[in-house]
Design an enzyme around this catalytic site. Sequence first.
Site, PDB file in Angstrom:
ATOM      1  N   ASP A  91      11.137  47.047  38.469  1.00 52.73           N
ATOM      2  CA  ASP A  91      11.820  47.651  37.365  1.00 52.73           C
ATOM      3  C   ASP A  91      10.576  47.497  36.235  1.00 52.73           C
ATOM      4  O   ASP A  91      10.194  46.320  36.011  1.00 52.73           O
ATOM      5  CB  ASP A  91      13.194  46.655  36.771  1.00 52.73           C
ATOM      6  CG  ASP A  91      13.486  47.258  35.451  1.00 52.73           C
ATOM      7  OD1 ASP A  91      12.804  48.150  34.772  1.00 52.73           O
ATOM      8  OD2 ASP A  91      14.564  46.880  35.071  1.00 52.73           O
ATOM      9  N   TYR A 184       9.236  60.396  23.839  1.00 49.81           N
ATOM     10  CA  TYR A 184       8.436  61.208  24.838  1.00 49.81           C
ATOM     11  C   TYR A 184       6.961  61.627  24.518  1.00 49.81           C
ATOM     12  O   TYR A 184       5.930  61.375  25.127  1.00 49.81           O
ATOM     13  CB  TYR A 184       9.451  62.359  25.444  1.00 49.81           C
ATOM     14  CG  TYR A 184       8.854  62.975  26.758  1.00 49.81           C
ATOM     15  CD1 TYR A 184       9.126  62.207  28.177  1.00 49.81           C
ATOM     16  CD2 TYR A 184       8.013  63.863  26.803  1.00 49.81           C
ATOM     17  CE1 TYR A 184       8.647  62.923  29.246  1.00 49.81           C
ATOM     18  CE2 TYR A 184       7.468  64.353  27.993  1.00 49.81           C
ATOM     19  CZ  TYR A 184       7.918  64.060  29.350  1.00 49.81           C
ATOM     20  OH  TYR A 184       7.536  64.255  30.464  1.00 49.81           O
TER      21      TYR A 184
HETATM   22  P1  NAD Z   1      11.811  61.880  38.186  1.00 45.52           P
HETATM   23  O1  NAD Z   1      13.185  61.568  37.269  1.00 45.52           O
HETATM   24  O2  NAD Z   1      12.083  62.813  39.309  1.00 45.52           O
HETATM   25  O3  NAD Z   1      11.099  60.486  38.498  1.00 45.52           O
HETATM   26  C1  NAD Z   1      10.699  59.576  37.656  1.00 45.52           C
HETATM   27  C2  NAD Z   1      11.017  58.158  38.387  1.00 45.52           C
HETATM   28  O4  NAD Z   1      10.721  57.199  37.387  1.00 45.52           O
HETATM   29  C3  NAD Z   1      12.378  58.234  38.965  1.00 45.52           C
HETATM   30  O5  NAD Z   1      12.316  57.921  40.354  1.00 45.52           O
HETATM   31  C4  NAD Z   1      13.037  56.673  38.156  1.00 45.52           C
HETATM   32  O6  NAD Z   1      13.685  55.958  38.881  1.00 45.52           O
HETATM   33  C5  NAD Z   1      11.666  55.987  37.807  1.00 45.52           C
HETATM   34  N1  NAD Z   1      11.810  55.062  36.807  1.00 45.52           N
HETATM   35  C6  NAD Z   1      12.585  55.257  35.621  1.00 45.52           C
HETATM   36  N2  NAD Z   1      12.667  54.138  35.030  1.00 45.52           N
HETATM   37  C7  NAD Z   1      12.159  53.102  35.574  1.00 45.52           C
HETATM   38  C8  NAD Z   1      11.726  51.882  35.533  1.00 45.52           C
HETATM   39  N3  NAD Z   1      12.395  51.070  34.648  1.00 45.52           N
HETATM   40  N4  NAD Z   1      11.204  51.016  36.556  1.00 45.52           N
HETATM   41  C9  NAD Z   1      10.630  51.813  37.514  1.00 45.52           C
HETATM   42  N5  NAD Z   1      10.771  53.227  37.676  1.00 45.52           N
HETATM   43  C10 NAD Z   1      11.642  53.898  36.870  1.00 45.52           C
HETATM   44  O7  NAD Z   1      10.709  62.543  37.017  1.00 45.52           O
HETATM   45  P2  NAD Z   1       9.758  63.461  37.485  1.00 45.52           P
HETATM   46  O8  NAD Z   1      10.111  64.835  36.991  1.00 45.52           O
HETATM   47  O9  NAD Z   1       9.111  63.420  38.714  1.00 45.52           O
HETATM   48  O10 NAD Z   1       8.591  62.886  36.332  1.00 45.52           O
HETATM   49  C11 NAD Z   1       7.651  61.809  36.703  1.00 45.52           C
HETATM   50  C12 NAD Z   1       6.660  61.699  35.564  1.00 45.52           C
HETATM   51  O11 NAD Z   1       6.086  63.128  35.276  1.00 45.52           O
HETATM   52  C13 NAD Z   1       7.465  61.428  34.199  1.00 45.52           C
HETATM   53  O12 NAD Z   1       6.265  60.479  33.595  1.00 45.52           O
HETATM   54  C14 NAD Z   1       7.436  62.549  33.502  1.00 45.52           C
HETATM   55  O13 NAD Z   1       7.436  62.318  32.151  1.00 45.52           O
HETATM   56  C15 NAD Z   1       6.376  63.513  33.958  1.00 45.52           C
HETATM   57  N6  NAD Z   1       6.335  65.000  33.804  1.00 45.52           N
HETATM   58  C16 NAD Z   1       7.176  65.830  34.325  1.00 45.52           C
HETATM   59  C17 NAD Z   1       7.358  66.901  34.151  1.00 45.52           C
HETATM   60  C18 NAD Z   1       8.447  67.708  35.020  1.00 45.52           C
HETATM   61  O14 NAD Z   1       8.467  69.015  34.630  1.00 45.52           O
HETATM   62  N7  NAD Z   1       9.227  67.211  35.887  1.00 45.52           N
HETATM   63  C19 NAD Z   1       6.364  67.591  33.436  1.00 45.52           C
HETATM   64  C20 NAD Z   1       5.089  66.867  32.814  1.00 45.52           C
HETATM   65  C21 NAD Z   1       5.407  65.331  33.039  1.00 45.52           C
END
Ligand code: NAD
Length: 290
Positions: A91, A184
């Site tokens: 976490d 964000y």
């Molecule tokens: P996702 O929700 O699929 O994955 C995010 C992960 O972070 C999850 O597995 C979650 O359990 C983990 N997480 C959350 N809180 C946590 C904590 N306290 N401790 C440990 N782990 C924790 O999201 P994603 O779309 O794969 O996004 C991943 C990253 O990419 C993020 O930083 C997001 O801002 C960034 N991002 C995503 C997109 C998109 O379109 N999906 C675009 C640009 C940037």
Amino acid sequence: MSRTADTHDSIDPPEITAESIQHLDDPRFTSENVAIVTGAASGIGRATALVLAANGLTTIAADVDEDGLHETAAKADDLAVEGVLETVPCDLTDDAEIEALVETAADAGQLRYVANIAGIQHIASIESFPMETFDLLYRVMLRAPMYLTKLALPHIRAADDGVGAIANMASVHGHYATRDKVAYNTMKFGLRGLTKSTAAEGNGNIRAFSVSTGYVKTPLVLDQIADTADERGITEREVVEDVMLGQARTSEMMEPVEAGNLFAFGLSRHGKHLNGDDLLWDGGFVNTYE
Ligand code: NAD
């Protein structure tokens, strides 16, 4: 808006295949060397952990979601990755768990790489934004990357050649701001500051860079498509093209493995001159207008 045609169906959940993973020729991409990847239970973090393990590294896949981590490990088995993928529940709001994560990584070999990818979103106006939610996004998306960097740097500096890199997942929201995403936007701009600060203290051997994408086909994003279509009275394809792709010139969202491939490229010797800056892979979203 006209866009370049693509053959994929935008709304299909993407599958990571062995063929979609980029393999890089890097003498440091071996199982003696270790990469920590956060957010590795889902989406971009999972894809990045799989790409790095497939490239031969010992990859420490960390996340708070233990079920998701098991799925990541199962996928690594399916892909028969060349390196090692080890899962560590963590976490990122808990300093002791971050410290234990770095210790586990250091015990697994020579820690050289960190990919800070975990993230969450909360939509609310500034006036109504809950301060405890602002603090949560700060802890997961900015403080934890800083603390992981702080703890990892001495291990990387102790490597025989002192070479390594820290990669941070930013976003188009680290380049501009949209309304109702104050936490964000703020954390993504902050991550770009952390990236430059790390580059400044890395003496060239330890590099730092960020990755910025537009919308990527992760469960988080795909799950919003049907609801958004209902709310706005438009088709799912219109949600993808008009809402999610926005100004981008491409017709498809990125796949998580494409983001994972970018991390691997930036961390590898091919990224040698990438330091302090951002890989903006957004299909033209930020830099084009009408
Ligand atoms: P996702 O929700 O699929 O994955 C995010 C992960 O972070 C999850 O597995 C979650 O359990 C983990 N997480 C959350 N809180 C946590 C904590 N306290 N401790 C440990 N782990 C924790 O999201 P994603 O779309 O794969 O996004 C991943 C990253 O990419 C993020 O930083 C997001 O801002 C960034 N991002 C995503 C997109 C998109 O379109 N999906 C675009 C640009 C940037």
